[in-house]
Write a protein that holds these residues in place. Sequence first.
Motif, PDB file in Angstrom:
ATOM      1  N   ALA A 208      16.770   7.628 -27.656  1.00 35.79           N
ATOM      2  CA  ALA A 208      17.114   8.514 -26.541  1.00 35.79           C
ATOM      3  C   ALA A 208      18.623   8.600 -26.359  1.00 35.79           C
ATOM      4  CB  ALA A 208      16.439   8.036 -25.258  1.00 35.79           C
ATOM      5  N   ASN A 209      19.294   7.449 -26.431  1.00 35.80           N
ATOM      6  CA  ASN A 209      20.752   7.441 -26.292  1.00 35.80           C
ATOM      7  C   ASN A 209      21.412   8.210 -27.426  1.00 35.80           C
ATOM      8  OD1 ASN A 209      20.647   5.931 -23.968  1.00 35.80           O
ATOM      9  ND2 ASN A 209      20.965   3.963 -25.002  1.00 35.80           N
ATOM     10  N   LEU A 210      20.886   8.062 -28.640  1.00 30.18           N
ATOM     11  CA  LEU A 210      21.455   8.780 -29.779  1.00 30.18           C
ATOM     12  C   LEU A 210      21.284  10.284 -29.611  1.00 30.18           C
ATOM     13  CD1 LEU A 210      20.186   6.513 -32.700  1.00 30.18           C
ATOM     14  CD2 LEU A 210      22.551   6.751 -31.934  1.00 30.18           C
ATOM     15  N   VAL A 211      20.112  10.699 -29.184  1.00 28.39           N
ATOM     16  CA  VAL A 211      19.850  12.126 -28.980  1.00 28.39           C
ATOM     17  C   VAL A 211      20.789  12.693 -27.931  1.00 28.39           C
ATOM     18  CG1 VAL A 211      18.161  13.785 -28.077  1.00 28.39           C
ATOM     19  CG2 VAL A 211      17.442  12.041 -29.730  1.00 28.39           C
ATOM     20  N   MET A 212      20.896  12.028 -26.802  1.00 29.03           N
ATOM     21  CA  MET A 212      21.724  12.530 -25.712  1.00 29.03           C
ATOM     22  C   MET A 212      23.199  12.554 -26.080  1.00 29.03           C
ATOM     23  SD  MET A 212      19.504  13.355 -23.518  1.00 29.03           S
ATOM     24  CE  MET A 212      20.596  13.721 -22.147  1.00 29.03           C
ATOM     25  N   ALA A 213      23.668  11.515 -26.751  1.00 33.97           N
ATOM     26  CA  ALA A 213      25.080  11.461 -27.125  1.00 33.97           C
ATOM     27  C   ALA A 213      25.443  12.599 -28.064  1.00 33.97           C
ATOM     28  CB  ALA A 213      25.393  10.108 -27.776  1.00 33.97           C
ATOM     29  N   ALA A 214      24.572  12.866 -29.041  1.00 35.67           N
ATOM     30  CA  ALA A 214      24.850  13.944 -29.993  1.00 35.67           C
ATOM     31  C   ALA A 214      24.806  15.304 -29.311  1.00 35.67           C
ATOM     32  CB  ALA A 214      23.851  13.887 -31.148  1.00 35.67           C
ATOM     33  N   ALA A 215      23.859  15.499 -28.400  1.00 35.26           N
ATOM     34  CA  ALA A 215      23.751  16.782 -27.699  1.00 35.26           C
ATOM     35  C   ALA A 215      24.948  17.002 -26.786  1.00 35.26           C
ATOM     36  CB  ALA A 215      22.449  16.829 -26.894  1.00 35.26           C
ATOM     37  N   ARG A 216      25.401  15.946 -26.111  1.00 28.80           N
ATOM     38  CA  ARG A 216      26.577  16.083 -25.249  1.00 28.80           C
ATOM     39  C   ARG A 216      27.813  16.467 -26.050  1.00 28.80           C
ATOM     40  NH1 ARG A 216      24.979  10.753 -23.293  1.00 28.80           N
ATOM     41  NH2 ARG A 216      23.550  10.977 -21.501  1.00 28.80           N
ATOM     42  N   ALA A 217      27.841  16.050 -27.319  1.00 28.24           N
ATOM     43  CA  ALA A 217      28.982  16.367 -28.183  1.00 28.24           C
ATOM     44  C   ALA A 217      28.900  17.771 -28.769  1.00 28.24           C
ATOM     45  CB  ALA A 217      29.072  15.338 -29.316  1.00 28.24           C
ATOM     46  N   GLY A 218      27.907  18.546 -28.333  1.00 24.06           N
ATOM     47  CA  GLY A 218      27.793  19.918 -28.790  1.00 24.06           C
ATOM     48  C   GLY A 218      27.085  20.089 -30.122  1.00 24.06           C
ATOM     49  N   LYS A 219      26.356  19.083 -30.552  1.00 23.41           N
ATOM     50  CA  LYS A 219      25.692  19.135 -31.858  1.00 23.41           C
ATOM     51  C   LYS A 219      24.295  19.744 -31.750  1.00 23.41           C
ATOM     52  CE  LYS A 219      29.040  16.732 -33.815  1.00 23.41           C
ATOM     53  NZ  LYS A 219      29.923  17.326 -34.834  1.00 23.41           N
ATOM     54  N   ARG A 220      23.862  20.315 -32.882  1.00 23.65           N
ATOM     55  CA  ARG A 220      22.470  20.750 -32.999  1.00 23.65           C
ATOM     56  C   ARG A 220      21.671  19.562 -33.514  1.00 23.65           C
ATOM     57  NH1 ARG A 220      23.775  25.887 -36.648  1.00 23.65           N
ATOM     58  NH2 ARG A 220      25.156  24.265 -37.438  1.00 23.65           N
ATOM     59  N   VAL A 221      20.804  19.028 -32.680  1.00 25.17           N
ATOM     60  CA  VAL A 221      20.091  17.786 -32.969  1.00 25.17           C
ATOM     61  C   VAL A 221      18.633  18.091 -33.286  1.00 25.17           C
ATOM     62  CG1 VAL A 221      19.498  15.483 -32.132  1.00 25.17           C
ATOM     63  CG2 VAL A 221      21.598  16.607 -31.330  1.00 25.17           C
ATOM     64  N   VAL A 222      18.124  17.495 -34.352  1.00 18.66           N
ATOM     65  CA  VAL A 222      16.687  17.536 -34.623  1.00 18.66           C
ATOM     66  C   VAL A 222      16.147  16.125 -34.450  1.00 18.66           C
ATOM     67  CG1 VAL A 222      14.919  17.784 -36.390  1.00 18.66           C
ATOM     68  CG2 VAL A 222      16.653  19.546 -36.133  1.00 18.66           C
TER      69      VAL A 222
ATOM     70  N   GLU B 164       9.699  11.331 -22.643  1.00 16.14           N
ATOM     71  CA  GLU B 164      10.794  10.797 -21.829  1.00 16.14           C
ATOM     72  C   GLU B 164      12.133  11.356 -22.294  1.00 16.14           C
ATOM     73  OE1 GLU B 164      10.676   6.578 -21.800  1.00 16.14           O
ATOM     74  OE2 GLU B 164       8.667   6.447 -20.915  1.00 16.14           O
ATOM     75  N   GLU B 165      12.298  11.523 -23.618  1.00 13.58           N
ATOM     76  CA  GLU B 165      13.541  12.083 -24.132  1.00 13.58           C
ATOM     77  C   GLU B 165      13.685  13.546 -23.702  1.00 13.58           C
ATOM     78  OE1 GLU B 165      13.764  11.401 -28.360  1.00 13.58           O
ATOM     79  OE2 GLU B 165      13.047   9.346 -28.143  1.00 13.58           O
ATOM     80  N   MET B 166      12.578  14.281 -23.672  1.00 12.89           N
ATOM     81  CA  MET B 166      12.619  15.670 -23.206  1.00 12.89           C
ATOM     82  C   MET B 166      13.052  15.725 -21.739  1.00 12.89           C
ATOM     83  SD  MET B 166       9.114  17.249 -24.812  1.00 12.89           S
ATOM     84  CE  MET B 166       8.687  17.033 -26.542  1.00 12.89           C
ATOM     85  N   LEU B 167      12.490  14.835 -20.920  1.00  6.60           N
ATOM     86  CA  LEU B 167      12.850  14.806 -19.498  1.00  6.60           C
ATOM     87  C   LEU B 167      14.327  14.491 -19.315  1.00  6.60           C
ATOM     88  CD1 LEU B 167       9.722  12.961 -18.042  1.00  6.60           C
ATOM     89  CD2 LEU B 167      10.396  15.339 -17.608  1.00  6.60           C
ATOM     90  N   ALA B 168      14.855  13.619 -20.156  1.00 10.32           N
ATOM     91  CA  ALA B 168      16.278  13.286 -20.075  1.00 10.32           C
ATOM     92  C   ALA B 168      17.132  14.510 -20.388  1.00 10.32           C
ATOM     93  CB  ALA B 168      16.601  12.147 -21.046  1.00 10.32           C
ATOM     94  N   CYS B 169      16.714  15.299 -21.389  1.00  4.24           N
ATOM     95  CA  CYS B 169      17.439  16.527 -21.712  1.00  4.24           C
ATOM     96  C   CYS B 169      17.375  17.508 -20.543  1.00  4.24           C
ATOM     97  CB  CYS B 169      16.854  17.184 -22.958  1.00  4.24           C
ATOM     98  SG  CYS B 169      17.217  16.328 -24.509  1.00  4.24           S
ATOM     99  N   ALA B 170      16.180  17.663 -19.974  1.00  6.94           N
ATOM    100  CA  ALA B 170      16.010  18.594 -18.858  1.00  6.94           C
ATOM    101  C   ALA B 170      16.864  18.183 -17.668  1.00  6.94           C
ATOM    102  CB  ALA B 170      14.538  18.664 -18.461  1.00  6.94           C
ATOM    103  N   ALA B 171      16.966  16.883 -17.420  1.00  6.21           N
ATOM    104  CA  ALA B 171      17.747  16.396 -16.276  1.00  6.21           C
ATOM    105  C   ALA B 171      19.220  16.734 -16.408  1.00  6.21           C
ATOM    106  CB  ALA B 171      17.558  14.883 -16.136  1.00  6.21           C
TER     107      ALA B 171
END
Length: 552
Positions: free
Chosen positions: A86-100, A115-122
């Motif tokens: 979850a932390n890896l996904v969020m960190a990469a997305a915050r950096a403007g990356k396209r994450v799969v 839970e990771e989806m909810l974190a993105c939505a938040a």
Amino acid sequence: MNPTAPNHSASGQVTFLGAGPGDPGLLTLRAVEALASADVLIADPQVLDVVRVHARAQVDTPLQASADEASIPVTSNGVSALRDTANLVMAAARAGKRVVRAVTGDPGLDGYVAEEMLACAAEGIVFEVVPGIAAAVGVPAYAGVPLRDAEGTDVRFIDARTADARCWSEVGASDATAVVSTSLDSVAAAAGELVSGGRKPDTPLTVTVAGTTTRQRTWTATLGSVAQVLKAAKVLPSPDGGQPVIAVVGERSAAAQRDRLSWFESKPLFGWRVLVPRTKEQAASLSDQLVSYGAVPHEVPTIAVEPPRTPQQMERAVKGLVTGRYEWIAFTSVNAVKAVREKFEEYGLDARAFAGIKVAAVGEQTAKALVAFGVKPDLVPSGEQSAAGLLEDWPPYDPVFDPIDRVFLPRADIATETLVAGLIELGWEVDDVTAYRTVRASPPPAETREAIKGGGFDAVLFTSSSTVRNLVGIAGKPHNVTVIACIGPATAKTAEEHGLRVDVMSPEPSVHKLAEALADFGAARRDAALEAGDPVTRPSERRPGSRRRARS
């Protein structure tokens, strides 16, 4: 894409992607598209190899990198205690990356991904969901176990790790088909829970491990006998008892009809490791054909292609193409096409230089290579794809209709003289030009060499005498349990001269007919085992010397 929120200019986006239960062919088209555009790939370890091949070479895989760091503790779920996904996904997305974010099966059935989806939505990070084939659905399909019959029935999915007593009792008291996700060493316990909940001990049950892959194995039992069946099959007790399985329980799940519905595990070469000693370009279509028979091809180059030692002859011939020296050019291999194409590019030429010249090609792959170059062959053998087959269709020289009597033949340095002699006999002049040299390839890795000599391969396909000589030279002689398949009598003779027993002979000098012959051999071997009441095994699973001599 269906975003859940407007995108922030500084934020990236996340694709939660289902990679299916294991078979790479089950990835959706949308999944492949998303992987091709990813900047960061965060995948479950079980499916990393499945999805990685569709991503760009420069894609970042931080989860793999963190798992490789020995200093970082890892939990029993394979997630770094310090850097969870979850932390890896969020960190990469915050950096403007396209994450799969790729997960096994379907992301909609993965609670952690939710839970990771909810974190993105938040945080207002744009995300999308690409569904995948859930293991609980895909694995039974590959095991030949439909979950419903024509009359229909309820289907209940149970995760044994989180199921409580109420869940077991509800499913146990019903007549629904139960699809249980559990581990190999916990199947008997899950069966016991269902019996305690009210299911009869004689209720049919199938257990599938490594579903949708060529390691798949399925056992048929009942709730009351499953422990004894797995013990008799010698799969339990086992150090691999923790591996996941899908168990299907129910009278309507067609477990009793598996002998007729098991389409995947009954493939003629299911699970066979087949050595393909050719160059990777040459092996591609052959390997695809072997995969269709259930085999696991392992490509080992036995020759390397190098330019001719003296390039002047080739240079003069290519210039002759442009100046009108030739009536015909004949290509007998993909490597010959490649050699001429490279020389064309060196001179700034393209396919237009073939204008007015008739082009012949031997073999489907050679013809495809020409078409990719922009050249459609005028002549391809109608019968046997060989020099002899080409000669059968080649027209004799006629001074009335043929203004030029010369043929350009770019070939390997070790090619036979059959085609040259035949063309001369038909009245043509031939410029027999060495377009490339074939040299013995470097030895394969030590692991591959040990598998070859130690019986780790179930079969090896020899497509020429040179592949026999070169494989033995760079890797050693295949073990006597390995099935030896040869493309023709000359190749078989060379194999026997090297002390190999030839089991399979192609009815025609074609690599695809050779693969078909091996599949026929595997099917006959499987049928014989079933008729005798013996378990179906691969050649590498049998003791040396226990195999009957056979020839196809």
